[in-house]
Design a protein around this motif. Sequence first.
Motif, PDB file in Angstrom:
ATOM      1  N   MET A  48     -12.901  28.738 -26.743  1.00 12.64           N
ATOM      2  CA  MET A  48     -12.900  27.470 -26.018  1.00 12.64           C
ATOM      3  C   MET A  48     -14.087  27.388 -25.055  1.00 12.64           C
ATOM      4  SD  MET A  48      -8.820  26.912 -25.324  1.00 12.64           S
ATOM      5  CE  MET A  48      -9.144  26.209 -23.756  1.00 12.64           C
ATOM      6  N   ILE A  49     -14.371  28.455 -24.371  1.00 10.35           N
ATOM      7  CA  ILE A  49     -15.491  28.481 -23.431  1.00 10.35           C
ATOM      8  C   ILE A  49     -16.809  28.276 -24.172  1.00 10.35           C
ATOM      9  CG2 ILE A  49     -16.803  29.973 -21.868  1.00 10.35           C
ATOM     10  CD1 ILE A  49     -14.100  31.187 -21.029  1.00 10.35           C
ATOM     11  N   VAL A  51     -17.338  26.788 -27.053  1.00 10.80           N
ATOM     12  CA  VAL A  51     -17.426  25.422 -27.560  1.00 10.80           C
ATOM     13  C   VAL A  51     -17.798  24.469 -26.425  1.00 10.80           C
ATOM     14  CG1 VAL A  51     -16.052  23.498 -28.454  1.00 10.80           C
ATOM     15  CG2 VAL A  51     -15.906  25.744 -29.524  1.00 10.80           C
ATOM     16  N   LYS A  52     -17.168  24.617 -25.271  1.00 10.64           N
ATOM     17  CA  LYS A  52     -17.479  23.744 -24.137  1.00 10.64           C
ATOM     18  C   LYS A  52     -18.913  23.961 -23.663  1.00 10.64           C
ATOM     19  CE  LYS A  52     -12.846  23.023 -22.474  1.00 10.64           C
ATOM     20  NZ  LYS A  52     -11.902  23.123 -21.368  1.00 10.64           N
ATOM     21  N   LEU A  53     -19.335  25.201 -23.645  1.00  7.77           N
ATOM     22  CA  LEU A  53     -20.709  25.497 -23.246  1.00  7.77           C
ATOM     23  C   LEU A  53     -21.702  24.880 -24.226  1.00  7.77           C
ATOM     24  CD1 LEU A  53     -22.584  27.008 -21.315  1.00  7.77           C
ATOM     25  CD2 LEU A  53     -22.313  29.007 -22.770  1.00  7.77           C
ATOM     26  N   TYR A  54     -21.434  25.008 -25.491  1.00  2.00           N
ATOM     27  CA  TYR A  54     -22.296  24.427 -26.517  1.00  2.00           C
ATOM     28  C   TYR A  54     -22.390  22.911 -26.333  1.00  2.00           C
ATOM     29  CZ  TYR A  54     -23.716  22.551 -31.001  1.00  2.00           C
ATOM     30  OH  TYR A  54     -24.343  21.826 -31.969  1.00  2.00           O
ATOM     31  N   LEU A  55     -21.253  22.260 -26.168  1.00  2.00           N
ATOM     32  CA  LEU A  55     -21.257  20.815 -26.010  1.00  2.00           C
ATOM     33  C   LEU A  55     -21.997  20.377 -24.742  1.00  2.00           C
ATOM     34  CD1 LEU A  55     -17.613  19.976 -27.144  1.00  2.00           C
ATOM     35  CD2 LEU A  55     -19.731  19.549 -28.395  1.00  2.00           C
ATOM     36  N   ARG A  56     -21.805  21.101 -23.688  1.00  2.00           N
ATOM     37  CA  ARG A  56     -22.475  20.769 -22.444  1.00  2.00           C
ATOM     38  C   ARG A  56     -23.984  20.915 -22.577  1.00  2.00           C
ATOM     39  NH1 ARG A  56     -20.749  20.853 -16.596  1.00  2.00           N
ATOM     40  NH2 ARG A  56     -18.872  20.302 -17.669  1.00  2.00           N
TER      41      ARG A  56
END
Length: 60
Positions: A48-49, A51-56
């Motif tokens: 989850m971390i 994926v969120k980092l990638y999107l950000r």
Amino acid sequence: MPYDYYEYLKKQRESEEYTETSELVRQKLWSETINFKLSQKWMHIEDMILVKLYLRLRYS
């Protein structure tokens, strides 16, 4: 009748074999399953971390 069964179980619990067996089960089986579950949870959190980092990073 139930009292006799209670005494039987009480004697079984106080036996040395029961104590050794229960300790082995606690050390081997429970700890392995707990560690496995914790590692699975951690992997899920890590995904989850990432994926969120990638999107950000992608949309910043």
